[in-house]
Design an enzyme around this catalytic site. Structure first.
Site, PDB file in Angstrom:
ATOM      1  N   HIS A 186      -7.350  11.706  39.570  1.00  0.00           N
ATOM      2  CA  HIS A 186      -7.031  11.985  38.156  1.00  0.00           C
ATOM      3  C   HIS A 186      -8.297  12.443  37.418  1.00  0.00           C
ATOM      4  CE1 HIS A 186      -4.017  10.982  34.710  1.00  0.00           C
ATOM      5  NE2 HIS A 186      -4.804  12.002  34.391  1.00  0.00           N
TER       6      HIS A 186
ATOM      7  N   ARG B 192       1.339  14.879  35.759  1.00  0.00           N
ATOM      8  CA  ARG B 192       1.564  13.445  35.891  1.00  0.00           C
ATOM      9  C   ARG B 192       2.258  13.189  37.230  1.00  0.00           C
ATOM     10  NH1 ARG B 192      -1.716  12.835  32.510  1.00  0.00           N
ATOM     11  NH2 ARG B 192      -1.421  12.053  30.386  1.00  0.00           N
TER      12      ARG B 192
HETATM   13  C1  GLV Z   1      -5.125  13.080  31.079  1.00  0.00           C
HETATM   14  O1  GLV Z   1      -4.384  12.767  31.933  1.00  0.00           O
HETATM   15  C2  GLV Z   1      -4.724  13.664  29.840  1.00  0.00           C
HETATM   16  O2  GLV Z   1      -3.579  13.496  29.403  1.00  0.00           O
HETATM   17  O3  GLV Z   1      -5.578  14.320  29.216  1.00  0.00           O
END
Ligand code: GLV
Length: 317
Positions: free
Chosen positions: A280, A232
């Site tokens: 992401h 994150r």
């Molecule tokens: C993506 O960020 C997840 O938590 O799978």
């Protein structure tokens, strides 16, 4: 009676999940929440048994009186705690998706090899039409360290071992993974960093791990270390990482996650020559395989068994 499932993910398209559910649990009543009352399919709230959610809108889960479990659509569950009214007595279930785990390990291995084999430097040579070779590094001498040895970190660590890297991991409690040196607890964080040349972050984001990649921890890495953050954005203090990259202490960073996503157009990461950005995508939740997990757990619960991989609300993972 087949259960009623509410899909609640503002950013996600429900159709592939509906198809997967109908194929794997015929007869399931699959409904899609929508903030627009015209489009919302929740219907009678008392009929909802299970919720499949990503970043739930505040208060919606609390409004479902007979909810039996909340399933996270991501491996991380920090998004659930963004709901200030998250129901307290309903189990929260982490996602363990074989494709998500595989995808994350692929991402980690790809970037570890990228840095280990200096592929970024060769890309620059190529851009300048330069034919030049550097000394080849020995994987057995390369020390990779993984912050977080859970489902994802543990799998990546396990898969790096047969590639002959020196693999270590740091986690809250000691882990036994063959071939992986386990560091644990606050006291062992700095010794773990001291030996780590390529640092991979796969920690859950919790109040304890927020900002864990900061000026002090970066300084504990050896000169010329690399960072791969696929957990994150909140794990990193951006200004500290930028300063460490500028000073040359950190040689490169691959970042998949950011404090604000999409990464704002004026963020200094975009123009930093030592930063690689991916949107992401390190590993995405796959409808078919994740639904296998939801269905397996729902079937367990319908038989009266406890769901697998529930979230500890104390540690928040
Ligand atoms: C993506 O960020 C997840 O938590 O799978």
């Amino acid at each position: 009676m087949t259960p009623t499932v509410l899909f609640m993910a503002a950013e996600g398209k429900p159709d592939p999940w509906r198809d997967a559910f109908l194929a794997q649990m015929p007869g399931v009543d699959f409904r899609v929440w929508n903030p627009d009352p015209e489009k919302d399919q929740t219907g009678d709230k008392s009929e909802i048994d299970y919720a499949i959610v990503w970043k739930p809108a505040a208060g919606v889960l609390a409004s479902l009186p007979n909810l039996k479990a909340v399933f996270s659509m991501g491996a991380g569950v920090d998004h659930l705690f963004g709901d200030p009214e998250l129901p307290k007595d309903v189990p929260l279930v982490r996602l363990v998706d074989r494709c998500l785990t595989q995808g994350m390990s692929e991402y980690v291995i790809y970037w570890v090899i990228h840095y280990h084999r200096k592929m970024g430097v060769y890309a620059k040579f190529r851009a300048d039409n330069v034919w030049k070779r550097m000394r080849q590094a020995d994987a057995e001498q390369r020390r990779v360290g993984i912050l977080g040895l859970g489902e994802l970190g543990g799998d990546a660590a396990t898969k790096l071992v047969p590639l002959h890297y020196q693999v270590a991991g740091w986690s809250r409690s000691k882990k036994e993974i063959p071939g992986v040196e386990s560091f644990h607890g606050e006291d062992q964080l700095i010794p773990f960093l001291n030996r780590t040349e390529i640092l991979v972050c796969l920690l859950p984001l919790t109040p304890d791990t927020t900002g864990i990649i900061n000026k002090d921890t970066l300084a504990a890495l050896p000169e010329g270390a690399f960072i791969i953050n696929c957990a994150r954005g909140g794990h990193v203090v951006d200004d500290d990482l930028l300063a460490a990259l500028d000073s040359g202490h950190i040689e490169g960073a691959t970042l998949d996650v950011f404090h604000t996503e999409p990464l704002p157009a004026d963020h200094p990461y975009w123009s930093h020559p030592k930063v690689t950005i991916t949107p992401h995508m390190a590993s995405l939740t796959v409808p078919n395989s994740s639904t296998e997990w939801y269905v397996k757990n729902i079937e367990r619960m319908e038989r009266g068994e406890a769901p697998l991989n529930t979230v500890d609300r104390g540690t928040r993972y």
